[in-house]
Design a protein around this motif. Sequence first.
Motif, short mmCIF file in Angstrom:
data_model
loop_
_atom_site.label_atom_id
_atom_site.label_comp_id
_atom_site.label_asym_id
_atom_site.label_seq_id
_atom_site.Cartn_x
_atom_site.Cartn_y
_atom_site.Cartn_z
N ALA A 1 0.67 -1.74 19.98
CA ALA A 1 1.41 -1.04 20.69
C ALA A 1 1.57 0.45 20.32
O ALA A 1 1.45 1.34 20.91
N ASP A 2 1.93 0.24 18.72
CA ASP A 2 2.13 1.69 18.23
C ASP A 2 0.50 2.56 18.26
O ASP A 2 0.68 3.73 18.56
N ARG A 3 -0.62 1.79 18.12
CA ARG A 3 -2.06 2.63 18.32
C ARG A 3 -2.21 3.14 19.92
O ARG A 3 -2.51 4.29 19.86
N GLU A 4 -1.46 2.18 20.50
CA GLU A 4 -1.78 2.64 22.18
C GLU A 4 -1.04 3.93 22.70
O GLU A 4 -1.22 4.84 23.16
N LEU A 5 0.48 3.72 22.03
CA LEU A 5 1.23 4.98 22.17
C LEU A 5 0.68 6.07 21.42
O LEU A 5 0.75 7.25 22.05
N ARG A 6 0.19 5.91 20.40
CA ARG A 6 -0.15 7.12 19.55
C ARG A 6 -1.44 8.00 20.54
O ARG A 6 -1.53 9.07 20.51
N HIS B 1 -1.48 11.51 22.34
CA HIS B 1 -2.83 12.55 22.10
C HIS B 1 -3.57 12.87 23.48
O HIS B 1 -3.76 13.96 23.89
N ARG B 2 -3.70 11.91 24.47
CA ARG B 2 -4.30 12.26 25.76
C ARG B 2 -3.50 13.33 26.60
O ARG B 2 -3.65 14.08 26.99
N ASP B 3 -1.96 12.98 26.35
CA ASP B 3 -0.93 13.64 27.10
C ASP B 3 -0.98 14.99 26.39
O ASP B 3 -1.05 16.14 27.24
N ALA B 4 -1.02 15.14 25.34
CA ALA B 4 -1.23 16.37 24.57
C ALA B 4 -2.50 17.30 25.07
O ALA B 4 -2.28 18.47 25.28
N ASP C 1 0.65 -1.33 0.07
CA ASP C 1 -0.15 0.04 -0.02
C ASP C 1 0.89 1.25 -0.13
O ASP C 1 1.45 1.75 1.20
N PRO C 2 1.07 1.96 -1.38
CA PRO C 2 2.05 3.10 -1.11
C PRO C 2 1.72 3.93 -0.16
O PRO C 2 2.80 4.93 0.10
N ARG C 3 0.47 4.54 0.03
CA ARG C 3 0.18 5.43 1.07
C ARG C 3 0.59 5.09 2.61
O ARG C 3 1.38 5.92 3.28
N LEU C 4 0.38 3.94 2.65
CA LEU C 4 1.20 3.41 4.12
C LEU C 4 2.48 3.36 4.22
O LEU C 4 3.13 3.73 5.15
N ALA C 5 3.16 2.88 3.20
CA ALA C 5 4.40 2.75 3.08
C ALA C 5 5.12 4.23 3.32
O ALA C 5 6.06 4.23 4.03
N GLY C 6 4.61 5.08 2.64
CA GLY C 6 5.13 6.48 2.65
C GLY C 6 5.03 7.19 4.32
O GLY C 6 5.88 7.89 4.52
N ARG C 7 4.09 6.47 4.74
CA ARG C 7 3.91 7.01 6.23
C ARG C 7 4.39 6.14 7.45
O ARG C 7 4.07 6.43 8.43
N PHE C 8 4.91 5.01 6.92
CA PHE C 8 5.55 3.91 7.80
C PHE C 8 6.29 4.43 8.99
O PHE C 8 5.89 4.12 10.21
N ASP C 9 7.26 4.99 8.87
CA ASP C 9 8.05 5.48 9.79
C ASP C 9 7.42 6.53 10.74
O ASP C 9 7.74 6.48 12.21
N GLN C 10 6.43 7.24 10.43
CA GLN C 10 5.80 8.22 11.14
C GLN C 10 4.84 7.39 11.98
O GLN C 10 4.64 7.80 13.26
N MET C 11 4.20 6.20 11.56
CA MET C 11 3.27 5.43 12.18
C MET C 11 3.93 4.75 13.31
O MET C 11 3.34 4.04 14.21
N ASP C 12 5.16 4.36 12.99
CA ASP C 12 5.75 3.23 13.82
C ASP C 12 6.42 3.96 15.06
O ASP C 12 7.60 4.34 15.07
#
Length: 189
Positions: free
Chosen positions: A133-138, A142-145, A112-123
């Motif tokens: 784990a990545d979803r929970e950290l994200r 957001h809660r901390d911010a 998925d080119p869109r996902l591949a382009g954002r992989f580092d940001q999402m990891d």
Amino acid sequence: MTLRTPLLLALLLSTSATGIALAADAPPAPQRPVKLDTNNDGFIDRSEAAAAPHLAERFDQLDTNKDGKLSREERPRGKHGHRGPGRGHAEQLARLDTNKDGRISRQEAAADPRLAGRFDQMDINKDGFLDKADRELRMKQHRDAWFTAADTNKDGQLSKAEFDAAKGPMRGPRHEGQGPKGPARPAAR
């Protein structure tokens, strides 16, 4: 009693007329989108596309692989960048998880080119995989911010006044795209 009857009748007629006038001014109820994939095969064929004239007239142009049906990838994007009816986000990620280990590797994301382009940001945890784990950290970020922005006196606690003023995701809808302080950030996709 005879005096009441004409008054009641006049009152009844005036409220009826008001109701009719209000009903005439009311905008039509929004229509639900038509489900085009009537046979639930994940594709929209030419006969299904006929239910949406704007899609039917562009069918040949959109059917890039010329197989006589529109896949999710071939469907046009809507106003907010979403494609028409089809797989949800979780189902799309499950499809990319080819080894079924519950996480998406960089190699799997390449499909998925869109996902591949954002992989580092999402990891978020930088372990080379996109997973729970990545979803929970994200979400924690957001809660901390949100908390940091809501804690206006920076004492590490939220008073009722600070909490009520924040009106963030923990309490009620944001008003006109506004978060605790300033415009809301675009959601990560």
